[in-house]
Scaffold this motif. Structure first.
Motif, PDB file in Angstrom:
ATOM      1  N   HIS A 132      18.259  11.613 -23.420  1.00 51.13           N
ATOM      2  CA  HIS A 132      18.362  11.523 -21.934  1.00 51.13           C
ATOM      3  C   HIS A 132      18.477  12.815 -21.424  1.00 51.13           C
ATOM      4  O   HIS A 132      18.938  13.693 -21.867  1.00 51.13           O
ATOM      5  CB  HIS A 132      19.426  10.675 -21.572  1.00 51.13           C
ATOM      6  CG  HIS A 132      20.776  10.929 -21.791  1.00 51.13           C
ATOM      7  ND1 HIS A 132      21.451  10.822 -23.074  1.00 51.13           N
ATOM      8  CD2 HIS A 132      21.670  11.877 -21.078  1.00 51.13           C
ATOM      9  CE1 HIS A 132      22.612  11.518 -23.091  1.00 51.13           C
ATOM     10  NE2 HIS A 132      22.912  11.993 -21.790  1.00 51.13           N
ATOM     11  N   ARG A 133      18.194  12.781 -20.005  1.00 57.89           N
ATOM     12  CA  ARG A 133      18.435  14.093 -19.152  1.00 57.89           C
ATOM     13  C   ARG A 133      19.485  13.751 -18.175  1.00 57.89           C
ATOM     14  O   ARG A 133      19.687  12.673 -17.495  1.00 57.89           O
ATOM     15  CB  ARG A 133      17.105  14.221 -18.268  1.00 57.89           C
ATOM     16  CG  ARG A 133      15.927  14.962 -19.131  1.00 57.89           C
ATOM     17  CD  ARG A 133      14.670  15.131 -18.342  1.00 57.89           C
ATOM     18  NE  ARG A 133      13.927  16.411 -18.626  1.00 57.89           N
ATOM     19  CZ  ARG A 133      12.644  16.192 -18.409  1.00 57.89           C
ATOM     20  NH1 ARG A 133      12.043  15.202 -17.964  1.00 57.89           N
ATOM     21  NH2 ARG A 133      11.962  16.984 -18.780  1.00 57.89           N
ATOM     22  N   ASP A 135      20.313  15.039 -15.091  1.00 57.22           N
ATOM     23  CA  ASP A 135      19.844  14.929 -13.771  1.00 57.22           C
ATOM     24  C   ASP A 135      18.862  13.767 -13.285  1.00 57.22           C
ATOM     25  O   ASP A 135      18.641  13.758 -12.352  1.00 57.22           O
ATOM     26  CB  ASP A 135      18.970  16.414 -13.300  1.00 57.22           C
ATOM     27  CG  ASP A 135      17.732  16.542 -14.174  1.00 57.22           C
ATOM     28  OD1 ASP A 135      17.222  15.759 -14.915  1.00 57.22           O
ATOM     29  OD2 ASP A 135      17.339  17.736 -13.957  1.00 57.22           O
ATOM     30  N   SER A 136      18.674  13.024 -14.374  1.00 57.26           N
ATOM     31  CA  SER A 136      18.194  11.554 -14.130  1.00 57.26           C
ATOM     32  C   SER A 136      18.948  10.892 -13.037  1.00 57.26           C
ATOM     33  O   SER A 136      18.342   9.911 -12.312  1.00 57.26           O
ATOM     34  CB  SER A 136      17.608  10.821 -15.360  1.00 57.26           C
ATOM     35  OG  SER A 136      16.859  11.507 -15.965  1.00 57.26           O
ATOM     36  N   LEU A 139      17.822  11.170  -9.743  1.00 57.15           N
ATOM     37  CA  LEU A 139      16.318  10.956  -9.720  1.00 57.15           C
ATOM     38  C   LEU A 139      15.552  12.020  -9.456  1.00 57.15           C
ATOM     39  O   LEU A 139      14.475  12.187  -8.557  1.00 57.15           O
ATOM     40  CB  LEU A 139      16.261   9.923  -8.439  1.00 57.15           C
ATOM     41  CG  LEU A 139      17.080   8.785  -8.806  1.00 57.15           C
ATOM     42  CD1 LEU A 139      16.917   7.886  -7.576  1.00 57.15           C
ATOM     43  CD2 LEU A 139      16.663   7.969 -10.018  1.00 57.15           C
ATOM     44  N   ARG A 140      15.531  13.237 -10.251  1.00 57.27           N
ATOM     45  CA  ARG A 140      14.946  14.515 -10.055  1.00 57.27           C
ATOM     46  C   ARG A 140      13.666  14.353 -10.821  1.00 57.27           C
ATOM     47  O   ARG A 140      13.534  13.799 -11.792  1.00 57.27           O
ATOM     48  CB  ARG A 140      15.416  15.575 -10.547  1.00 57.27           C
ATOM     49  CG  ARG A 140      16.910  15.856 -10.238  1.00 57.27           C
ATOM     50  CD  ARG A 140      17.104  16.280  -8.820  1.00 57.27           C
ATOM     51  NE  ARG A 140      17.012  17.777  -8.622  1.00 57.27           N
ATOM     52  CZ  ARG A 140      17.004  18.521  -7.482  1.00 57.27           C
ATOM     53  NH1 ARG A 140      17.364  17.584  -6.135  1.00 57.27           N
ATOM     54  NH2 ARG A 140      16.811  19.450  -7.531  1.00 57.27           N
ATOM     55  N   ARG A 141      12.611  15.094 -10.182  1.00 58.83           N
ATOM     56  CA  ARG A 141      11.137  15.277 -10.955  1.00 58.83           C
ATOM     57  C   ARG A 141      11.148  16.371 -11.744  1.00 58.83           C
ATOM     58  O   ARG A 141      11.580  17.501 -11.216  1.00 58.83           O
ATOM     59  CB  ARG A 141      10.011  15.102  -9.687  1.00 58.83           C
ATOM     60  CG  ARG A 141      10.184  13.552  -9.091  1.00 58.83           C
ATOM     61  CD  ARG A 141       9.670  12.532  -9.905  1.00 58.83           C
ATOM     62  NE  ARG A 141      11.140  12.022 -10.583  1.00 58.83           N
ATOM     63  CZ  ARG A 141      10.971  11.050 -11.679  1.00 58.83           C
ATOM     64  NH1 ARG A 141       9.858  10.735 -11.993  1.00 58.83           N
ATOM     65  NH2 ARG A 141      12.294  10.651 -11.722  1.00 58.83           N
ATOM     66  N   HIS A 142      10.430  16.623 -12.772  1.00 57.33           N
ATOM     67  CA  HIS A 142      10.402  17.581 -13.580  1.00 57.33           C
ATOM     68  C   HIS A 142       8.997  18.015 -13.997  1.00 57.33           C
ATOM     69  O   HIS A 142       8.090  17.204 -13.951  1.00 57.33           O
ATOM     70  CB  HIS A 142      11.049  17.078 -14.932  1.00 57.33           C
ATOM     71  CG  HIS A 142      12.401  16.798 -15.031  1.00 57.33           C
ATOM     72  ND1 HIS A 142      12.562  15.427 -14.813  1.00 57.33           N
ATOM     73  CD2 HIS A 142      13.678  17.455 -14.865  1.00 57.33           C
ATOM     74  CE1 HIS A 142      14.013  15.318 -14.649  1.00 57.33           C
ATOM     75  NE2 HIS A 142      14.585  16.586 -14.921  1.00 57.33           N
ATOM     76  N   HIS A 172      13.188  21.085 -20.569  1.00 54.88           N
ATOM     77  CA  HIS A 172      13.503  21.056 -19.070  1.00 54.88           C
ATOM     78  C   HIS A 172      12.147  21.403 -18.478  1.00 54.88           C
ATOM     79  O   HIS A 172      11.900  21.459 -17.276  1.00 54.88           O
ATOM     80  CB  HIS A 172      14.567  21.794 -18.540  1.00 54.88           C
ATOM     81  CG  HIS A 172      14.624  23.335 -18.937  1.00 54.88           C
ATOM     82  ND1 HIS A 172      14.312  23.672 -20.119  1.00 54.88           N
ATOM     83  CD2 HIS A 172      14.657  24.705 -18.152  1.00 54.88           C
ATOM     84  CE1 HIS A 172      14.388  25.034 -20.280  1.00 54.88           C
ATOM     85  NE2 HIS A 172      14.278  25.444 -18.920  1.00 54.88           N
ATOM     86  N   ASP A 176       7.582  14.461 -16.530  1.00 58.29           N
ATOM     87  CA  ASP A 176       8.377  13.039 -16.537  1.00 58.29           C
ATOM     88  C   ASP A 176       7.618  12.111 -17.547  1.00 58.29           C
ATOM     89  O   ASP A 176       8.060  10.944 -17.589  1.00 58.29           O
ATOM     90  CB  ASP A 176       8.873  12.427 -15.193  1.00 58.29           C
ATOM     91  CG  ASP A 176       9.493  13.479 -14.355  1.00 58.29           C
ATOM     92  OD1 ASP A 176      10.716  13.852 -15.155  1.00 58.29           O
ATOM     93  OD2 ASP A 176       9.490  14.062 -13.276  1.00 58.29           O
ATOM     94  N   GLY A 201      17.878  19.281 -16.807  1.00 55.04           N
ATOM     95  CA  GLY A 201      16.588  18.605 -17.298  1.00 55.04           C
ATOM     96  C   GLY A 201      16.358  18.668 -18.673  1.00 55.04           C
ATOM     97  O   GLY A 201      15.316  18.452 -19.046  1.00 55.04           O
ATOM     98  N   TYR A 203      16.738  17.237 -22.566  1.00 50.69           N
ATOM     99  CA  TYR A 203      17.168  16.095 -23.183  1.00 50.69           C
ATOM    100  C   TYR A 203      17.888  16.447 -24.295  1.00 50.69           C
ATOM    101  O   TYR A 203      17.794  17.282 -25.033  1.00 50.69           O
ATOM    102  CB  TYR A 203      15.689  15.571 -23.983  1.00 50.69           C
ATOM    103  CG  TYR A 203      14.823  14.755 -22.768  1.00 50.69           C
ATOM    104  CD1 TYR A 203      15.132  13.426 -22.395  1.00 50.69           C
ATOM    105  CD2 TYR A 203      13.604  15.457 -22.329  1.00 50.69           C
ATOM    106  CE1 TYR A 203      14.444  13.055 -21.496  1.00 50.69           C
ATOM    107  CE2 TYR A 203      12.939  14.510 -21.672  1.00 50.69           C
ATOM    108  CZ  TYR A 203      13.214  13.234 -21.119  1.00 50.69           C
ATOM    109  OH  TYR A 203      12.474  12.648 -20.432  1.00 50.69           O
TER     110      TYR A 203
END
Length: 282
Positions: A132-133, A135-136, A139-142, A172, A176, A201, A203
């Motif tokens: 997992h990340r 910063d999820s 609800l960040r976008r990568h 990172h 997504d 960001g 995993y």
């Protein structure tokens, strides 16, 4: 790539920043001295051993988690203020931005804030956590700007067999849509007193403990300071006033858990604290 990058506690801040921005993680050996490590064990060890296993599978059915660490020990101070953690966190997250106010172009640099603190013990028989990340939670976008820089201090030795954190370097930089795979992850095996630092960001996950001894650590995260309410409602509104308000308003004030998991207290919905206060009221 053959593994995670490693430096020692005499490394330069610039080197740590460069590794983090490129690879997303770094191991720093000899991060804390024996006195600090012994102090953390003395303050946290007994309570951690007495803590029940996590209730949710994601957190680990053979894993103990102890929160509110600043209320439990003073020995966390040299960890969070260590120049190889605090300064890279500031350099990476406190990037200037700008806005227009009327005809004035104003440059603003955000602050950072301590977010989560937790001691974690992975006991024998615990399987791997899902990748997992962190910063999820925001609800960040990568790929995108970093909103979290996290640290994992090895209070006991980390090995591939006892559940050392698994990390996918450079993840990172992924978007997504790309799912993580365990085959892409490397073990953060390291001696006690060392740390793993990673960006929000990246995993990662707790590893499986196939040994006969527990793996003990503590984790601390710095988040961007703007990830909170404009007005600090917890200080602005006295608890006795909050208890006179309806549940919907209490939750709007911040006594609520935002999916997928921001705002918890001792891993629980903070609204439970208000219910406890009501039950104790005369």
């Amino acid at each position: 790539m053959s593994g995670l990058s490693r430096v020692n506690a005499s490394a330069a801040v610039d080197e740590v920043v460069d590794i983090l921005e490129d690879e997303g993680s770094v191991i720093i050996e000899g991060f804390v001295d024996e006195t600090t490590l012994a102090g953390l064990w003395g303050d946290l060890g007994p309570s951690l051993s007495a803590t029940a296993y996590s209730e949710k599978g994601y957190d680990g059915h053979r894993t103990r988690r102890l929160s509110s660490l600043f209320a439990r020990t003073k020995h966390l101070v040299p960890v969070v203020t260590h120049p190889l953690y605090l300064q890279p966190a500031r350099r990476i997250m406190q990037k200037p931005s700008h806005m227009w106010v009327g005809k004035s172009r104003i440059e603003v640099t955000p602050s950072i804030q301590l977010s989560a603190t937790q001691a974690i013990q992975i006991d024998p028989g615990q399987g791997k956590q899902p990748l997992h990340r962190d910063d999820s939670l925001h609800l960040r976008r990568h790929p995108g700007p970093t909103s979290r820089v996290q640290l994992m201090l090895a209070m006991s030795e980390f090995t591939a067999e006892n559940g050392a954190t698994l990390v996918i370097p450079r993840s990172h930089h992924w978007d997504d849509e790309r799912p993580p795979r365990y085959s892409e992850a490397f073990s953060s095996a390291m001696p006690a007193g060392s740390v793993l630092i990673w960006l929000g960001g990246v995993y990662h996950c707790g590893g499986a403990n196939t040994s006969d001894k527990p793996r003990t650590s503590l984790t601390v995260s710095f988040d961007l300071g703007n990830l909170r309410q404009e007005e600090n409602q917890f200080l602005a509104v006295p608890r006795e006033t909050v208890l006179q308000l309806p549940e919907e308003v209490r939750r709007l004030l911040g006594y609520d858990l935002c999916p997928p998991g921001v705002g918890w207290n001792e891993m629980q919905d903070p609204y439970l604290l208000l219910e406890e206060d009501e039950n104790l009221a005369p």
